[in-house]
Design a protein around this motif. Structure first.
Motif, PDB file in Angstrom:
ATOM      1  N   GLU A   1      -7.160  -1.083  -9.221  1.00 42.90           N
ATOM      2  CA  GLU A   1      -6.933   0.133  -8.428  1.00 42.90           C
ATOM      3  C   GLU A   1      -6.703  -0.192  -6.956  1.00 42.90           C
ATOM      4  O   GLU A   1      -5.814   0.386  -6.317  1.00 42.90           O
TER       5      GLU A   1
ATOM      6  N   ALA B   1       0.314   2.433  -0.746  1.00 46.22           N
ATOM      7  CA  ALA B   1      -0.029   3.229   0.436  1.00 46.22           C
ATOM      8  C   ALA B   1      -0.121   2.431   1.724  1.00 46.22           C
ATOM      9  O   ALA B   1      -0.120   3.013   2.807  1.00 46.22           O
TER      10      ALA B   1
ATOM     11  N   HIS C   1      -3.294   0.470  -4.834  1.00 50.87           N
ATOM     12  CA  HIS C   1      -3.364   1.340  -3.658  1.00 50.87           C
ATOM     13  C   HIS C   1      -2.808   0.628  -2.426  1.00 50.87           C
ATOM     14  O   HIS C   1      -2.039   1.230  -1.643  1.00 50.87           O
TER      15      HIS C   1
END
Length: 231
Positions: free
Chosen positions: A148, A156, A152
């Motif tokens: 995760e 992002a 991310h």
């Protein structure tokens, strides 16, 4: 850097794909020999969860006196899109027995693999691991969150990851100037590994000031890296 034993144990307790190789079961399908779950016991043994009717369970149930040898093979694939996605392999070999009563779900059986030897070949290099070292090794505290977190970072914080090139050497700076993409490839308690892609690829490690033990400490360490790159 993490020890070979720690890297091996982390892979065992990660979500990477695995297959249990048992003599005489060459005709079984790959999915029949892939455990549903893996865990390491207090003495360093590896517990593997299988459907009760799987070939591995049948073989272990009929084995006597720990006669059944087996090898657990794991393949670690990067959870982000990047060239050469396989990050490593690990093997744990030993003796397989059934462990009745340990499976909490109906229709499943737990198997016990007593570790005889282990090895790992990954982004850090290749090493053999003794059973005692495997049993006493710690698991990387970020293993449950790495997938995760890397996804991310890639989606992002791509610009900030790209900017880390300014903290490295001339090769990284030149790669950034050429517009090569910097992809977060691996994350552990010691730091972040980034792969610079292009006609040729290379990796660079960005170490944290000190090892992190949880997500809160990781956030602080990543902010420190990004702030340093921004200045």
């Amino acid at each position: 850097m993490p020890s070979a034993a720690e890297r091996t144990r982390t892979l065992v307790q990660s979500t990477c794909s695995s297959v249990l190789l048992v003599p005489g079961l060459g005709g079984a399908r790959h999915e029949q020999l892939s455990p549903q779950a893996r865990a390491v016991g207090t003495d360093g043994e590896v517990f593997l969860l299988f459907p009760a009717d799987s070939p591995a369970v049948r073989a272990a149930t009929h084995a006597q006196d720990d006669e059944l040898s087996a090898v657990l093979e794991m393949v670690d694939v990067a959870p982000v899109a990047v060239p050469h996605r396989i990050r490593g392999h690990a093997r744990v070999s030993g003796w397989l027995t059934s462990a009745p009563g340990l499976a909490t779900e109906p229709g499943y059986m737990m198997l016990r693999l007593e570790v005889g030897e282990a090895s790992v070949e990954d982004l850090w290099g290749a090493s053999h691991v003794e059973p005692e070292a495997f049993a006493s090794a710690s698991v990387d505290p970020l293993v449950a969150h790495e997938t995760e977190l890397l996804q991310h970072l890639a989606s992002a914080h791509g610009d900030q990851v790209q900017a880390l090139a300014s903290l490295a050497g001339e090769r990284e700076a030149a790669a950034a100037a050429e517009g090569r993409r910097a992809v977060p490839l691996a994350l552990d308690r010691f730091g972040l590994r980034v792969r610079f892609t292009g006609e040729s690829c290379f990796d660079t490690r960005f170490d944290f000031p000190s090892p992190v033990g949880n997500i809160t400490e990781l956030r602080r360490a990543m902010h420190a890296l990004f702030d340093a790159a921004a200045h």
